[in-house]
Design an enzyme around this catalytic site. Structure first.
Site, PDB file in Angstrom:
ATOM      1  N   SER A 366      -2.504   6.603   7.418  1.00  0.00           N
ATOM      2  CA  SER A 366      -3.496   6.210   6.138  1.00  0.00           C
ATOM      3  C   SER A 366      -3.583   7.323   5.463  1.00  0.00           C
ATOM      4  O   SER A 366      -2.552   8.025   5.162  1.00  0.00           O
ATOM      5  CB  SER A 366      -4.761   5.594   6.735  1.00  0.00           C
ATOM      6  OG  SER A 366      -5.311   4.888   5.504  1.00  0.00           O
ATOM      7  N   HIS A 507      -3.187  -2.550   9.394  1.00  0.00           N
ATOM      8  CA  HIS A 507      -3.256  -1.048   9.293  1.00  0.00           C
ATOM      9  C   HIS A 507      -3.717  -0.414  10.497  1.00  0.00           C
ATOM     10  O   HIS A 507      -4.851  -0.444  10.960  1.00  0.00           O
ATOM     11  CB  HIS A 507      -4.064  -1.168   7.960  1.00  0.00           C
ATOM     12  CG  HIS A 507      -4.265   0.420   7.303  1.00  0.00           C
ATOM     13  ND1 HIS A 507      -3.362   1.037   6.843  1.00  0.00           N
ATOM     14  CD2 HIS A 507      -5.432   1.358   7.662  1.00  0.00           C
ATOM     15  CE1 HIS A 507      -3.616   2.123   6.412  1.00  0.00           C
ATOM     16  NE2 HIS A 507      -4.860   2.494   6.673  1.00  0.00           N
TER      17      HIS A 507
END
Length: 528
Positions: A366, A507
């Site tokens: 991320s 994610h």
């Protein structure tokens, strides 16, 4: 979205009382119980509150929880997708308290309440429709800004690469200090029987100023106990203290930043005992050791806390000029500071005789995937660079205007990039760079980019295309790029000097991701 459910008796009353000691850990959830229906708690590592106050958030949810608005299935689905992206990318934990209408009411209440709060925190103008991606032209990779073509490795290495690096320094991440100060490295503990005898555990403190209370970072290192020679290593920053990497009781509890609800100020707070091993699934320590590699981790908050205003508690003020209070428009943001910290951890690894410093991979997930890319672009000592779901500002092509946008980054996280980057809000087509250029700065070293199929906010196709369009530089330097412009299917990794995969799911960084990274490392480092 991390959803935990716990029992609560129907008809319980709503509570908005402060937690014990009046301090709310930023990463821990707080619970409100709604009257006769399920309710939820919201917490985030990066945003201590979504909305004006925790009590305000509770009130909004409380009011909406028992009378969620009727909406069409399509509208609810679209809202749920948007909220899912927001929750996952802002590290929000949602806890549902089971009541009379448990699951369905919880979802509707979440969407209704969070929808109002998120609208003020983030402009929901992102595009998630591939047919709406505009036509765009990427900045030329193998041409100087003057238009002169780059036809050989020497021109790339001596002229074009420095030109692109300068653009990223001045326009995106900002300039890091040119001179590295003398740092103080303290090996705090060494346990050669860690993890039941499978590992050697080292804990090293890096003092950035002095041992009298200045900024410092703690490096946790696991090495395979059976290693007979220096070990290749994966180096990464983590979102939580090192104690979250593994439930190993020998790891000291780290400090974290929390917001005092009374003063609204951020203060340091010792992590809770229950945080041990909380992020273990993201680290896969056993697999790494089994492959004969070491793992080194650092809590990114040690370098600079991840909130707007955290600058004053991190390393950047150590380099201010007399009287300076804020970075200049072309000076480093928090990502630049975190990347600089990775290089200082690398400085230590070069000194450690148990580490093969010629074979160190830098990896990040991320925002820390963006950080790993920037660290790898600047510091060529990293022999492999791995980006996991780094998205906008990382591996994804910005000009696609898909998922998160530059304006979203600069609005929600104004401290991440340099001041000059804000001029490209809504003007991605005016940027002198795009992600293929950042990825190309890694060449000729191995580069791996990874995506998740449901992580549309990070634009998996855009991440793939970043790697595709960086490949010509690898080929110019005699290496093999991706070798295709056709995006592979789920769980069909491509591994050359440039690697890529898209996995099923959301994610996150998972065991599947680590399996590919370990195989990729084996390809380039050789068998252990």
């Amino acid at each position: 979205m991390r959803l935990l459910r716990t029992a609560a008796r129907p008809g319980a009353s709503c509570s908005t009382s402060a937690p014990k000691n009046g301090v709310l850990p930023v990463h821990e959830p707080i619970c409100w119980i709604g009257a006769g229906c399920s309710l939820l708690a919201i917490a985030t590592k990066t945003r201590p509150v979504i909305g004006p106050s925790w009590a305000g958030a509770a009130n909004v949810i409380s009011k909406r929880g028992s009378a969620a608005p009727a909406a069409s299935a399509t509208a609810r689905h679209r809202a749920e997708i948007r909220m899912q992206f927001f929750i996952e990318h802002h590290d929000i934990t949602v806890i549902a308290l089971a009541g009379q209408e448990a699951c369905r009411t919880m979802k509707l209440a979440t969407l209704a309440a969070l929808g109002l709060m998120v609208a003020s925190a983030q402009r929901l103008t992102e595009n998630y429709d591939e047919s709406q991606v505009p036509k765009y032209t990427l900045p030329a990779l193998l041409a100087m800004r003057s238009g002169e073509p780059v036809r050989d490795a020497r021109t790339w290495t001596n002229r074009r690469r420095p030109e692109i690096l300068e653009l990223y320094r001045s326009q995106v991440f900002g300039r890091s200090p040119a001179k590295v100060p003398k740092l103080d490295y303290e090996v705090v503990t060494v346990d050669r029987q860690a993890l039941g005898g499978k590992a050697v555990r080292k804990q090293v403190t890096v003092w950035f100023a002095s041992r009298s209370g200045g900024p410092k970072m703690d490096i946790l290192i696991y090495l395979p106990a059976a290693a007979k020679k220096p070990t290749p290593a994966f180096l990464s920053l983590g979102f939580s203290g090192n104690q979250a990497v593994n439930p190993d009781p020998g790891i000291p509890l780290g400090e974290e930043w929390v917001r005092d609800p009374a003063t609204k100020a951020m203060v340091k707070h010792l992590a809770a005992e229950k945080s041990r091993g909380a992020d273990a699934s993201r680290w896969q320590v056993d697999k790494i050791l089994e492959h004969g590699y070491a793992l080194a981790t650092v809590f990114y908050g040690d370098i600079e806390p991840d909130f707007n205003g955290g600058l004053q508690y991190g390393i950047r003020p150590l380099f201010f000029k007399p009287g300076q209070k804020d970075p200049a428009a072309d000076e480093w943001g928090a990502i630049g500071a975190w990347a600089w910290g990775l290089s200082r951890a690398m400085d230590y690894l070069e000194k450690d005789r148990d580490i093969d410093a010629k074979r160190v991979a830098v990896i990040g997930h991320s925002r820390l995937g963006k950080t790993a890319l920037w660290a790898g672009a600047q510091d060529t000592r990293f022999s492999i660079v791995i980006s996991n779901d780094s998205g906008e500002g990382g591996a994804a092509i910005s000009r696609r205007n898909f998922g998160e946008r530059t304006e979203g980054l600069n609005t929600n996280f104004p401290h991440w990039f340099c001041g000059n980057f804000k001029q490209y809000n809504g003007r991605e087509d005016q940027m002198p760079v795009d992600s293929h250029m950042l990825l190309a700065l890694i060449a000729p070293r191995p580069l791996y980019v990874a995506s998740a199929a449901e992580d549309l906010h990070a634009d998996p196709r855009g991440e793939f295309l970043g790697a595709v369009n960086a490949s010509p530089v690898y080929e110019l330097l005699g290496k093999q790029g991706l070798g295709t412009d056709q995006m592979p299917g789920i769980h069909q990794p491509i591994m050359h000097t440039v690697g890529y995969h898209v996995r099923a799911g959301k994610h996150d960084i998972t065991d599947y991701d680590w399996e590919q990274y370990l195989e990729f490392a084996g390809m380039h480092w050789g068998a252990r």
